[in-house]
Design a protein around this motif. Sequence first.
Motif, PDB file in Angstrom:
ATOM      1  N   UNK A  64     -54.085  14.782 -40.314  1.00  0.00           N
ATOM      2  CA  UNK A  64     -55.412  14.634 -40.577  1.00  0.00           C
ATOM      3  C   UNK A  64     -55.619  13.890 -41.909  1.00  0.00           C
ATOM      4  N   UNK A  65     -56.450  14.403 -43.013  1.00  0.00           N
ATOM      5  CA  UNK A  65     -56.790  13.755 -44.185  1.00  0.00           C
ATOM      6  C   UNK A  65     -55.817  14.054 -45.261  1.00  0.00           C
ATOM      7  N   UNK A  66     -54.760  15.088 -44.879  1.00  0.00           N
ATOM      8  CA  UNK A  66     -53.966  15.939 -45.879  1.00  0.00           C
ATOM      9  C   UNK A  66     -52.879  14.669 -46.553  1.00  0.00           C
ATOM     10  N   UNK A  67     -52.602  13.713 -45.422  1.00  0.00           N
ATOM     11  CA  UNK A  67     -51.467  12.562 -45.857  1.00  0.00           C
ATOM     12  C   UNK A  67     -50.317  13.079 -46.157  1.00  0.00           C
ATOM     13  N   UNK A  68     -49.361  12.094 -46.548  1.00  0.00           N
ATOM     14  CA  UNK A  68     -47.926  12.731 -46.906  1.00  0.00           C
ATOM     15  C   UNK A  68     -48.020  13.669 -47.984  1.00  0.00           C
ATOM     16  N   UNK A  69     -48.773  13.439 -49.007  1.00  0.00           N
ATOM     17  CA  UNK A  69     -48.832  14.284 -50.105  1.00  0.00           C
ATOM     18  C   UNK A  69     -49.160  15.764 -49.660  1.00  0.00           C
ATOM     19  N   UNK A  70     -49.899  16.013 -48.828  1.00  0.00           N
ATOM     20  CA  UNK A  70     -50.115  17.367 -48.176  1.00  0.00           C
ATOM     21  C   UNK A  70     -48.945  17.917 -47.732  1.00  0.00           C
ATOM     22  N   UNK A  71     -48.202  17.200 -46.729  1.00  0.00           N
ATOM     23  CA  UNK A  71     -46.832  17.432 -46.224  1.00  0.00           C
ATOM     24  C   UNK A  71     -45.926  17.913 -46.912  1.00  0.00           C
ATOM     25  N   UNK A  72     -45.922  17.178 -48.099  1.00  0.00           N
ATOM     26  CA  UNK A  72     -44.716  17.411 -49.351  1.00  0.00           C
ATOM     27  C   UNK A  72     -45.026  18.693 -49.776  1.00  0.00           C
ATOM     28  N   UNK A  73     -46.284  19.063 -49.986  1.00  0.00           N
ATOM     29  CA  UNK A  73     -46.567  20.477 -50.434  1.00  0.00           C
ATOM     30  C   UNK A  73     -46.129  21.535 -49.942  1.00  0.00           C
ATOM     31  N   UNK A  74     -46.504  21.354 -48.431  1.00  0.00           N
ATOM     32  CA  UNK A  74     -45.877  22.356 -47.585  1.00  0.00           C
ATOM     33  C   UNK A  74     -44.529  22.382 -47.593  1.00  0.00           C
TER      34      UNK A  74
END
Length: 115
Positions: A61-71
Amino acid sequence: MVSHVTGTTDFYCDEALSGRTPVKVVAETDDVLAFHHTRPYWPVHIVVVPKRHVPSLVDLGDAGDEGLLAVLAVVRQVAGQVNREHGAASVQTNLGRYQDSKHLHFHVSSGAPIR
């Protein structure tokens, strides 16, 4: 339950993150929540989810790679803790028809299935 965000079933947005279903928190950041599964399949069964809606591992979605890295940072922390405490850990996510809740989530588990 059908999510108002996606029009599909999303237990995490609709229940766990909203507080409608109480969860036992294992770890939490501003962006990520890890908690004991409400219906565990393994003796140790922790779910790690982004706090904002992210559809899946392949659709961020709009989370991008940064959001995935946080998870993934929280997944690493929880998996490391489970490994230290139980001698082994498994990390899993699902896609497509295997993904019951259409919200990115990782299962961190240990032990033989209990159901």
